[in-house]
Design an enzyme around this catalytic site. Structure first.
Site, short mmCIF file in Angstrom:
data_model
loop_
_atom_site.label_atom_id
_atom_site.label_comp_id
_atom_site.label_asym_id
_atom_site.label_seq_id
_atom_site.Cartn_x
_atom_site.Cartn_y
_atom_site.Cartn_z
CG HIS A 139 -1.72 1.17 1.55
ND1 HIS A 139 -2.59 1.76 0.51
CD2 HIS A 139 -1.75 2.31 2.56
CE1 HIS A 139 -3.08 2.95 1.24
NE2 HIS A 139 -2.47 3.16 2.17
CD GLU A 169 5.92 0.16 -18.82
OE1 GLU A 169 6.03 1.32 -18.51
OE2 GLU A 169 6.45 -0.94 -18.42
CG HIS A 210 -6.05 6.45 1.58
ND1 HIS A 210 -6.40 5.94 2.54
CD2 HIS A 210 -4.68 6.03 1.64
CE1 HIS A 210 -5.58 5.64 3.77
NE2 HIS A 210 -4.59 5.41 3.03
P1 13P Z 1 -0.01 2.56 9.31
O1 13P Z 1 1.05 3.52 9.86
O2 13P Z 1 -0.87 2.13 10.66
O3 13P Z 1 0.70 1.47 8.54
O4 13P Z 1 -1.03 3.32 8.42
C1 13P Z 1 -0.53 4.08 7.44
C2 13P Z 1 -1.45 4.43 6.17
O5 13P Z 1 -1.18 4.41 5.08
C3 13P Z 1 -2.99 4.09 6.31
O6 13P Z 1 -3.76 3.99 5.23
ZN ZN Z 2 -2.64 4.92 3.59
#
Ligand code: 13P
Ligand code: ZN
Length: 274
Positions: A139, A169, A210
């Site tokens: 993430h 690509e 996000h």
């Molecule tokens: P954490 O520090 O708990 O990993 O959270 C960071 C984050 O990107 C939440 O979406």
């Molecule tokens: Zn995050």
């Protein structure tokens, strides 16, 4: 063998640091998890000490007994390379898939990422649909993809098609497309459920306003996927900054020809006439 000397640990650290250097991890933004192979667990288990069981916050029965390397909540990717044992750790999942315990690292009272439900539910889906091949969930707060979630319609079709168009690509790197989760409160089970539904068919899920989740077989492929999508988003942001009317682009028929030559299947739902 020491955990920090293992090749997979070095790969984990390098990936986190590469993400930091890309500018995707302001403060504690982003998180990374890796489902360990049983031989890797055996290799480093002499260093394990058993923590208390704690609730995951969701249920992942197909991950019972698995071990994960995972970044800590509130930990900075910037520090992973210099303070590894404080910034991430190894956890074990119980036999019901409802609790975890810390076996190594996360020193100083740290906990796994607040996005643990999303990581584990994504791992559970990917373990099933790839026959155990996929091991990495990542993430990141990718700037250009986030910017696009303010101006493009939040649909899988539009994001996939627009990002495919911006670099030749792309349809080869993510032929299945990209899913989009509308804005939701992060850190809980609800957003984890929505994200893991998308992971049934895609390797990438965008969280509106996000960031992104990417899934893959190993560190190189997962980082490369995140990098490719974000690079394409950067080209789109640059293009949209010059004009909202492209003079020329890759057409649906161009994609069909590319698919044939590169032996990938591109779902027709992304090849709509605009
Ligand atoms: P954490 O520090 O708990 O990993 O959270 C960071 C984050 O990107 C939440 O979406
Ligand atoms: Zn995050």
């Amino acid at each position: 063998m020491k955990v920090l000397d293992a090749e997979f640990t070095q790969g984990f650290i390098r990936m986190a640091n590469d993400g930091w250097e890309q500018g995707w991890h302001e403060r504690n933004g982003g998180n990374l998890s890796y489902r360990m192979k049983s031989e890797e667990v055996d290799m480093v288990k002499e260093e394990f000490s058993t923590g208390d069981w704690r609730e995951i916050g969701t249920c992942v029965p197909d991950l019972a007994g698995e071990f994960f390397m995972v970044t800590g909540s509130g930990k900075f990717f910037r520090n992973v390379i210099i303070k590894p044992a404080e910034s991430f750790g190894i956890i074990e999942i119980d036999e019901k898939g409802e609790n975890y315990r810390i076996m190594w690292g996360l020193e100083g009272g740290a906990r796994p990422t607040s996005e643990l439900p999303s990581h584990l539910m994504n791992h559970e889906v990917k373990k099933r649909v790839t026959d155990g091949k996929y091991r990495v969930i990542y993430h990141a707060h990718t700037t250009n993809v986030i910017a696009l979630t303010f101006v493009l319609p939040l649909t899988d079709e539009v994001f996939t098609r627009e990002l495919w168009e911006m670099a030749t690509e792309c349809p080869v790197v993510f032929p299945d497309g990209i899913g989009v989760v509308p804005w939701m409160v992060p850190g809980g089970r609800e957003i984890a459920v929505e994200t893991s539904k998308l992971m049934e068919k895609y390797d990438v899920a965008i969280w509106a306003h996000h960031g992104m989740f990417a899934a893959g077989e190993d560190f190189d492929l997962t980082f490369g996927l995140m990098h490719t999508v974000e690079k394409s988003a950067e080209i789109l942001v640059k293009t949209l900054s010059m004009t909202n009317a492209k003079r020329q682009t890759i057409t649906p028929d161009d994609f069909r020809h590319l698919a044939k030559d590169f032996k990938v299947t591109l779902p027709e739902k992304f090849l709509f006439e605009k």
